[in-house]
Design an enzyme around this catalytic site. Structure first.
Site, PDB file in Angstrom:
ATOM      1  N   CYS A 252       1.208  -1.214   0.231  1.00  0.00           N
ATOM      2  CA  CYS A 252      -0.315   0.293   0.160  1.00  0.00           C
ATOM      3  C   CYS A 252       1.106   1.023  -0.152  1.00  0.00           C
ATOM      4  O   CYS A 252       2.082   0.930   0.287  1.00  0.00           O
ATOM      5  CB  CYS A 252      -0.995   0.204   1.084  1.00  0.00           C
ATOM      6  N   CYS A 417     -32.740 -12.520   1.032  1.00  0.00           N
ATOM      7  CA  CYS A 417     -31.616 -11.219   0.551  1.00  0.00           C
ATOM      8  C   CYS A 417     -32.588 -10.567  -1.047  1.00  0.00           C
ATOM      9  O   CYS A 417     -32.431 -11.234  -1.851  1.00  0.00           O
ATOM     10  CB  CYS A 417     -30.308 -10.968   0.761  1.00  0.00           C
ATOM     11  N   CYS A 430     -33.417  -4.226  15.096  1.00  0.00           N
ATOM     12  CA  CYS A 430     -34.089  -3.539  14.444  1.00  0.00           C
ATOM     13  C   CYS A 430     -34.478  -4.448  13.293  1.00  0.00           C
ATOM     14  O   CYS A 430     -34.026  -5.316  12.711  1.00  0.00           O
ATOM     15  CB  CYS A 430     -33.268  -2.711  13.802  1.00  0.00           C
ATOM     16  N   CYS A 440     -22.027  -9.933  -1.446  1.00  0.00           N
ATOM     17  CA  CYS A 440     -23.108  -9.433  -1.529  1.00  0.00           C
ATOM     18  C   CYS A 440     -23.548  -7.973  -0.821  1.00  0.00           C
ATOM     19  O   CYS A 440     -22.956  -7.634  -1.053  1.00  0.00           O
ATOM     20  CB  CYS A 440     -24.132 -10.095  -0.837  1.00  0.00           C
TER      21      CYS A 440
END
EC number: 2.3.2.31
Length: 464
Positions: A252, A417, A430, A440
Site C-alpha cells: 500500500c 436477501c 431493528c 453481496c
C-alpha cells in the site's frame, strides 16, 4: 567442508575443501581428477565466474553447495578479464565481483519506494548506510530473501537466489549484470548473460530460489516471498506493536508492516469469515490489514504461511468463490459442496457423481432445496389435498400439521436477501439487515425489502 562439483553439466562429485581454499586450488583438484588442464576450467556459481584468487569463504560457498565447472578454451585476454576469469585480479577487482554476486544482492530496498509514507525509514537511503557502502562490499548480516519451504521445513525460511540458463536449464550462465530490483528477478527474460556449457548458445537468464536452511539438490526450488524482509530498522508490527523479524510489508502507499504471527492470525480470521477478496486477475487474496486501497497481495504463495491445513481451506474457498463468480452454484447437500456450472437459466441442477466428486443430489437452483415443480414459494404453502373418498375437516387438517408450526415460524423470521436471495433470519432487533454473504453484503430493510435508506430509518427503524 564438502562442495559438490558438476563437471561440464553432467555428473556431480563431492570435493573436500577448507574455507581458505582458493578457487585456483579447487580447479587444480578437479583438473587432476578429470585429466584436463587447470587453466581451461571455469568455475561458475550464482551467475558469476569465480576468479582464481578468491577463497571458498569469499565466494559465500556453504556446506554442500553446488558449483559448476566447465572446460572451455581460454578466450582473449580482455574477454577473460571482463568475466573475472583466469587472469590475476587486484583486490579492487575482486571487490567488484563480490558486489555483483547473487549472494550479495539485496532487493529489500525495492520493497519500498523512496516516496513511501511512514515506513520509508526501512530503506537503505540514509547517510549511515551510504557510509557503510563506501567502505566496500560486505556480506549482509541479515537475510535478503525469504521463501516458503514445502519440505522438509514446512515454514518460512531464508532463501538463496540462483540463476540458470533458459536454454539448457543448467546453472552455468554468467550474467551480463546483476539484478537491481525484484522485477529483474521475477519477470522472465529481463536479464541476459552467456551460458558457459559446451555447445549451448543460451543467453536468457532464469532466476530461482532455494531454501537456505538445509542442503538442496538441483531440483529443489522454492517460490520467493517478495513481501517478506528482515526488519533491520525495528519497525513495530501494525497489529501487536512488537518489533519482530522478519516482517511482511504490504504494497500500500504507507507500506504497513506486520509480523508473521499477526499475518497468520489476520489470514485465519478472514478465512473463517470468508472475507478474502476474489480478484479476476490475482485470484483469492487479501488487502493490507489497515484496509488500504490497491493493496491486494499479488504473490499468493504468501498464504502458505497459513500452514497445510488452513492453506487447503484457502484453496477450497478460493475455488468455490471462483465458481460463484463464473455464475455457477455449489451443491447444497451437507458434506458435498461441489462446484457446478449449469447452463444459464437451468433451474434443475444435478450434482453429477460420475467424476468422483459429485454426490448425485438433484436440487433447485433458486432455493437450493431438492428439485421441485412450481414456484419455490409453494414449498412453504400448504399443498391442496387431492380428491379422495375419505374427507377431513380443513380446519382440523391445518391444526394437525406437525411441521407447519416450524414453517410458519420460518416464514415470519426468515426472508431472502433482495439481491442474492440467500435466506436471512431476523432474531429481534431493528429492521436494518445486512446480508452476510461476502460477495453481496447488501444493507436492506426487513419491513419494505428495499435497500436501507433514511426513509426506512425515520419511518420504521424499530417497528415490531
Amino acid at each position: 567442508m564438502i562442495v559438490f562439483v558438476r563437471f561440464n553439466s553432467s555428473y556431480g562429485f563431492p570435493v573436500e575443501v577448507d574455507s581458505d581454499t582458493s578457487i585456483l586450488q579447487l580447479k587444480e583438484v578437479v583438473a587432476k581428477r578429470q585429466g584436463v588442464p587447470a587453466d581451461q576450467l571455469r568455475v561458475i556459481f550464482a551467475g558469476k565466474e569465480l576468479p582464481n584468487h578468491l577463497t571458498v569463504q569469499n565466494c559465500d560457498l556453504e556446506q554442500q553447495s553446488i558449483v559448476h565447472i566447465v572446460q572451455r578454451p581460454r578466450r582473449r585476454s580482455h574477454e577473460t578479464n571482463a568475466s573475472g576469469g583466469d587472469e590475476p585480479q587486484s583486490t579492487s577487482e575482486g571487490s567488484i565481483w563480490e558486489s555483483r554476486s547473487l549472494t550479495r544482492v539485496d532487493l529489500s530496498s525495492h520493497t519500498l519506494p523512496v516516496d513511501s509514507v511512514g515506513l520509508a525509514v526501512i530503506l537503505d537511503t540514509d547517510s549511515k548506510r551510504d557510509s557503510e557502502a563506501a567502505r566496500g562490499p560486505v556480506k549482509p548480516t541479515y537475510n535478503s530473501f525469504f521463501i516458503y519451504c514445502k519440505g522438509p521445513c514446512h515454514k518460512v525460511q531464508p532463501g538463496k537466489l540462483r540463476v540458470q540458463c533458459g536454454t539448457c536449464k543448467q546453472a552455468t550462465l554468467t550474467l551480463a549484470q546483476g539484478p537491481s530490483c525484484w522485477d529483474d528477478v521475477l519477470i522472465p527474460n529481463r536479464m541476459s548473460g552467456e551460458c558457459q556449457s559446451p555447445d549451448c548458445p543460451g543467453t536468457r537468464a532464469e532466476f530461482f530460489f532455494k531454501c537456505g536452511a538445509h542442503p538442496t539438490s538441483d531440483k529443489d526450488t522454492s517460490v520467493a516471498l517478495n513481501l517478506i524482509t528482515s526488519n533491520r530498522r525495528s519497525i513495530p508490527c501494525i497489529a501487536c506493536t512488537d518489533v519482530r523479524s522478519p516482517v511482511l510489508v504490504f504494497q500500500c502507499n504507507h507500506r504497513h508492516v506486520i509480523c508473521l504471527d499477526c499475518f497468520h492470525l489476520y489470514c485465519v480470521t478472514r478465512l473463517n469469515d470468508r472475507q478474502f477478496v476474489h480478484d479476476a486477475q490475482l485470484g483469492y487474496s487479501l488487502p493490507c490489514v489497515a484496509g488500504c486501497p490497491n493493496s491486494l497481495i499479488k504473490e499468493l504463495h504468501h498464504f502458505r504461511i497459513l500452514g497445510e491445513e488452513q492453506y487447503t481451506r484457502y484453496q477450497q474457498y478460493g475455488a468455490e468463490e471462483c465458481v460463484l463468480q463464473m455464475g455457477g452454484v455449489l451443491c447444497p447437500r451437507p458434506g458435498c459442496g461441489a462446484g457446478l456450472l449449469p447452463e444459464q437459466g437451468q433451474r434443475k441442477v444435478t450434482c453429477e457423481g460420475g467424476n468422483g466428486l459429485g454426490c448425485g443430489f438433484v436440487f433447485c437452483r433458486d432455493c437450493k432445496e431438492a428439485y421441485h415443480e412450481g414456484d419455490c414459494d409453494s414449498l412453504l404453502e400448504p399443498s391442496g389435498a387431492t380428491s379422495q373418498a375419505y374427507r377431513v375437516d380443513k380446519r382440523a387438517a391445518e391444526q394437525a400439521r406437525w411441521e407447519e408450526a416450524s414453517k410458519e415460524t420460518i416464514k415470519k423470521t426468515t426472508k431472502p436477501c433482495p439481491r442474492c436471495n440467500v435466506p436471512i433470519e431476523k432474531n429481534g432487533g431493528c429492521m436494518h439487515m445486512k446480508c452476510p454473504q461476502p460477495q453481496c453484503k447488501l444493507e436492506w430493510c426487513w419491513n419494505c425489502g428495499c435497500e436501507w435508506n433514511r426513509a426506512c430509518m425515520g419511518d420504521h427503524w424499530f417497528d415490531v
